[in-house]
Design a protein around this motif. Structure first.
Motif, short mmCIF file in Angstrom:
data_model
loop_
_atom_site.label_atom_id
_atom_site.label_comp_id
_atom_site.label_asym_id
_atom_site.label_seq_id
_atom_site.Cartn_x
_atom_site.Cartn_y
_atom_site.Cartn_z
N PRO A 264 2.76 11.37 4.48
CA PRO A 264 1.90 10.20 4.68
C PRO A 264 2.69 8.93 4.35
CG PRO A 264 0.94 11.75 3.09
CD PRO A 264 2.35 12.16 3.32
N GLY B 295 2.56 4.60 3.99
CA GLY B 295 1.85 3.31 3.98
C GLY B 295 2.82 2.20 4.34
N GLY B 296 2.92 1.20 3.47
CA GLY B 296 3.79 0.05 3.75
C GLY B 296 5.25 0.30 3.40
N GLY B 297 5.56 1.46 2.81
CA GLY B 297 6.95 1.75 2.44
C GLY B 297 7.48 0.88 1.32
N THR B 298 6.58 0.38 0.44
CA THR B 298 7.03 -0.47 -0.67
C THR B 298 7.14 0.33 -1.98
OG1 THR B 298 4.81 -1.13 -1.40
CG2 THR B 298 5.80 -2.45 0.35
N GLY B 299 6.93 1.63 -1.91
CA GLY B 299 7.00 2.47 -3.11
C GLY B 299 8.39 2.44 -3.73
N GLN C 138 0.04 -0.93 1.71
CA GLN C 138 -1.24 -0.64 2.38
C GLN C 138 -2.25 -0.07 1.38
OE1 GLN C 138 -0.38 1.87 5.77
NE2 GLN C 138 0.92 0.31 6.74
N GLY D 124 -1.73 3.50 0.42
CA GLY D 124 -0.58 3.64 -0.48
C GLY D 124 -0.91 3.16 -1.89
N GLY E 166 -0.69 -0.71 -10.18
CA GLY E 166 -1.17 -1.55 -11.28
C GLY E 166 -0.91 -3.02 -11.01
N GLY E 167 0.26 -3.49 -11.45
CA GLY E 167 0.62 -4.88 -11.20
C GLY E 167 0.19 -5.80 -12.32
N GLU F 294 -0.27 10.54 -4.95
CA GLU F 294 0.98 10.22 -4.25
C GLU F 294 1.15 11.00 -2.93
OE1 GLU F 294 4.47 9.56 -6.73
OE2 GLU F 294 3.24 9.86 -8.51
N GLY F 295 0.05 11.13 -2.20
CA GLY F 295 0.14 11.75 -0.88
C GLY F 295 0.44 13.23 -0.93
N ILE G 39 -5.39 9.81 2.65
CA ILE G 39 -6.51 8.89 2.47
C ILE G 39 -6.65 8.09 3.77
CG2 ILE G 39 -7.32 6.87 1.15
CD1 ILE G 39 -5.36 8.02 -1.13
N GLU H 53 3.06 2.83 -13.66
CA GLU H 53 2.48 2.44 -12.37
C GLU H 53 3.25 2.93 -11.15
OE1 GLU H 53 1.99 -1.82 -12.69
OE2 GLU H 53 4.12 -2.20 -12.41
N ASN I 19 3.67 16.29 1.78
CA ASN I 19 4.65 15.59 0.94
C ASN I 19 5.32 16.53 -0.06
OD1 ASN I 19 6.10 13.30 0.48
ND2 ASN I 19 4.41 12.10 -0.36
C1 LIG Z 1 8.66 -6.25 -4.84
C2 LIG Z 1 7.79 -5.11 -5.26
C3 LIG Z 1 6.93 -5.28 -6.34
C4 LIG Z 1 6.10 -4.23 -6.74
N1 LIG Z 1 5.28 -4.44 -7.80
C5 LIG Z 1 4.46 -3.45 -8.18
C6 LIG Z 1 3.58 -3.66 -9.28
O1 LIG Z 1 3.57 -4.70 -9.91
N2 LIG Z 1 2.77 -2.61 -9.64
C7 LIG Z 1 2.77 -1.42 -8.97
O2 LIG Z 1 1.99 -0.52 -9.33
N3 LIG Z 1 3.60 -1.19 -7.93
C8 LIG Z 1 4.43 -2.19 -7.53
N4 LIG Z 1 5.29 -1.97 -6.49
C9 LIG Z 1 5.33 -0.64 -5.85
C10 LIG Z 1 4.48 -0.47 -4.59
O3 LIG Z 1 4.08 -1.68 -4.02
C11 LIG Z 1 3.29 0.42 -4.86
O4 LIG Z 1 3.72 1.70 -5.29
C12 LIG Z 1 2.34 0.63 -3.67
O5 LIG Z 1 1.23 1.32 -4.14
C13 LIG Z 1 2.95 1.41 -2.50
O6 LIG Z 1 2.11 1.26 -1.36
P1 LIG Z 1 2.68 1.50 0.11
O7 LIG Z 1 1.54 1.34 1.07
O8 LIG Z 1 3.86 0.67 0.35
O9 LIG Z 1 3.04 3.04 0.02
P2 LIG Z 1 4.34 3.84 0.50
O10 LIG Z 1 5.55 3.35 -0.18
O11 LIG Z 1 4.36 3.92 1.97
O12 LIG Z 1 3.96 5.28 -0.08
C14 LIG Z 1 3.88 5.48 -1.47
C15 LIG Z 1 3.28 6.88 -1.73
O13 LIG Z 1 1.92 6.91 -1.29
C16 LIG Z 1 1.74 7.93 -0.29
N5 LIG Z 1 0.81 7.38 0.70
C17 LIG Z 1 0.92 6.23 1.41
N6 LIG Z 1 -0.16 6.05 2.17
C18 LIG Z 1 -0.99 7.12 1.94
C19 LIG Z 1 -2.26 7.52 2.43
N7 LIG Z 1 -2.93 6.80 3.32
N8 LIG Z 1 -2.79 8.69 1.97
C20 LIG Z 1 -2.14 9.45 1.08
N9 LIG Z 1 -0.92 9.11 0.58
C21 LIG Z 1 -0.36 7.96 1.00
C22 LIG Z 1 3.12 8.20 0.27
O14 LIG Z 1 3.23 9.51 0.79
C23 LIG Z 1 4.00 7.98 -0.96
O15 LIG Z 1 4.03 9.14 -1.76
C24 LIG Z 1 6.14 -3.00 -6.06
C25 LIG Z 1 6.99 -2.83 -4.98
C26 LIG Z 1 7.82 -3.87 -4.59
C27 LIG Z 1 8.74 -3.64 -3.42
#
Ligand SMILES: Cc1cc2nc3c(=O)[nH]c(=O)nc-3n(C[C@H](O)[C@H](O)[C@H](O)COP(=O)(O)OP(=O)(O)OC[C@H]3O[C@@H](n4cnc5c(N)ncnc54)[C@H](O)[C@@H]3O)c2cc1C
Length: 455
Positions: free
Chosen positions: A73, A75-79, A142, A145, A152-153, A202-203, A208, A411, A448
């Motif tokens: 799965p 999302g935005g790839g920001t993990g 997303q 994600g 948290g944040g 974590e997927g 979701i 987080e 995953n």
């Molecule tokens: C500059 C920066 C700052 C950040 N600051 C914080 C912060 O302050 N606090 C914090 O907690 N995180 C922070 N993060 C981390 C990140 O933004 C989070 O982990 C966010 O929740 C990831 O969301 P995503 O949509 O990018 O998920 P992705 O990176 O695409 O995926 C993350 C995980 O979620 C799973 N996933 C994604 N979408 C779904 C779905 N629909 N159903 C089931 N599983 C799914 C994926 O398989 C993967 O295991 C930061 C990241 C960056 C780059």
């Protein structure tokens, strides 16, 4: 190697235009924001699909489950822990086409499809006259994600992390069933709370597809208060005093001048405030209340050897401070081996930061430190220049954190890069229970794999 005929079958489910094949066409789906030296390598022999609704997600998962094909799965790839990286040949499911958001003002809830971005949600909520307090870093993340990671944040101090805002979920299980958990409800005690099991999974337990989120009324006024100090010790020891004072800021961040200057430079901006280290407090509410809270925090700061506080009231000033804070990670990333997000009880944050300094000194290393101070959540970077000592430094920081009653990740989660440490610092019985849960949800271990647990 992918199964013969798989692409055609997937095209039959989502349509040809929503299936992508070939490394060059899906390059940006093969990595996330994890620091490169520790990021898992992606296996490019994958097929990317972009379903438009839950039924399509269900059919994809049924097909994958029948044929035991790994599914990732995305999302935005920001993990930051490699969770979305496809580590074996399989199907990447991007939720990006499922991005509708509805605001239910009567119930103070939003219903967002999993592929809606945090930025999109914040805009829709603000336009409807409400607020959604959490802000976990990158607005390209997303909703699916954010829930999957229980992000948290900075703004979790007053209202909590994502988990505190999720009221309902629609989830597609690895075996294809579409289930809903919770709803537009503020109370729900019907049996074990499986919704909370899925939040933060974590997927690995299900995809979701839809999320019901609690909203808050719009806050009439906010300001950002900058509390400067000359020493980290004084700043961090002020945190428990602030928390005991009866004032609960929306956010209470700890940053150092050197890192704010670096981040500002990275953004082409300037950090102009006096002081070596800072607590940044965001206060929100009725204007007169916010002013009296700001006065109270300023007084506490001065009583604890702080310097003259500064107040940012204009939206652009407040946004600039938050932007510079949020980009410390981006500014340091290029030279970083890894970023840790250890968390201890809030009163122990000063001891953790001091211990990290001692570890840095012992190894002759540079370990920049900042974080969500009121949550006891410390971000520490291990730098590439200290690559040879990476494992030793990480282990010592984790051991210290655990000895202070903390956790190795507050987080960012376990993802694919902290599985070894999860096993090391978790009672074997708990690992056994987690594996049992995973097997119940995902008997063929297709969803995953190698994330959170090795099965
Ligand atoms: C500059 C920066 C700052 C950040 N600051 C914080 C912060 O302050 N606090 C914090 O907690 N995180 C922070 N993060 C981390 C990140 O933004 C989070 O982990 C966010 O929740 C990831 O969301 P995503 O949509 O990018 O998920 P992705 O990176 O695409 O995926 C993350 C995980 O979620 C799973 N996933 C994604 N979408 C779904 C779905 N629909 N159903 C089931 N599983 C799914 C994926 O398989 C993967 O295991 C930061 C990241 C960056 C780059």
């Amino acid at each position: 190697m992918l199964m013969e005929g798989l692409v055609e079958q997937l095209e039959g489910i989502v349509g040809r235009e929503s299936v992508v094949r070939g490394k060059d066409k899906m390059e940006s789906y093969l990595f996330d924001e994890t620091c490169i030296p520790v990021r898992p390598s992606a296996v490019p022999d994958c097929v990317l699909v972009k379903p438009a609704n839950s039924m399509e997600v269900s059919r994809i998962l049924r097909l994958a489950n029948e044929n035991k094909i790994p599914v990732y799965p995305r999302g935005g790839g920001t993990g930051l822990v490699g969770g979305a990286v496809p580590a074996r040949s399989g199907i990447i499911v991007s939720l990006e086409k499922m991005n509708r958001i509805e605001i239910d003002g009567e119930n103070l809830m939003a219903v967002a499809e999993a592929g809606a971005t945090l930025g999109g949600l914040l805009k829709a909520v603000e336009e409807a006259g409400f607020s959604f307090p959490p802000h976990p870093g990158d607005e390209g993340a997303q909703i699916g994600g954010l829930v999957a990671c229980n992000a948290g944040g900075a703004r979790a101090v007053k209202h909590g992390v994502m988990r505190s805002f999720v009221r309902g979920l629609e989830v597609v299980l690895p075996t294809g069933e579409i289930l809903t958990f919770g709803g537009k409800l503020l109370k729900d005690n019907m049996g074990y709370n499986l919704m909370h099991l899925i939040i933060g999974s974590e997927g690995t337990l299900g995809i979701i597809t839809k999320v019901v989120l609690r909203l808050n009324p719009k806050t009439p006024y906010s300001l950002t208060l900058l509390l400067p100090f000359n020493s980290r010790h004084d700043a961090l020891n002020t945190v428990p005093r602030i928390l005991r004072s009866g004032v609960t800021p929306l956010a209470l961040e700890y940053v150092e001048k050197e890192l704010m200057e670096l981040s500002a430079e990275h953004l082409g901006e300037k950090w102009v405030f006096e002081g070596e280290v800072f607590l940044i407090a965001i206060l929100a509410g009725e204007e007169n209340v916010v002013y009296s809270e700001a006065e109270k925090l300023s007084q506490i700061c001065v009583e604890n050897n702080g310097l003259e506080p500064s107040v940012a009231e204009r939206r652009d000033e407040q946004e600039s401070i938050l932007r510079i804070r949020s980009n410390i990670y981006t500014a340091l990333k290029r030279d970083s081996m890894d970023i840790l997000d250890t968390t201890v009880p809030p009163s122990a944050i000063g001891r953790l930061a001091d211990a990290i300094d001692t570890i840095a000194e012992k190894h002759g290393a540079y370990i920049p430190v900042y974080g969500h101070a009121a949550d006891g959540n410390v971000h520490s970077h291990i730098m590439k220049r200290d690559a040879e000592k990476y494992e030793a430094i990480k282990r010592e920081i984790y051991e210290t954190t655990i000895s202070l009653g903390g956790t190795i990740t507050g987080e960012h989660g376990v993802g694919k890069i902290r599985v070894k440490e999860l096993y090391r610092f978790t009672h074997p019985k708990k690992i056994e229970l987690m594996k049992g849960v995973k097997r119940l949800f995902d008997p063929n271990n297709i969803l995953n794999p190698s994330t959170v647990l090795e099965i």
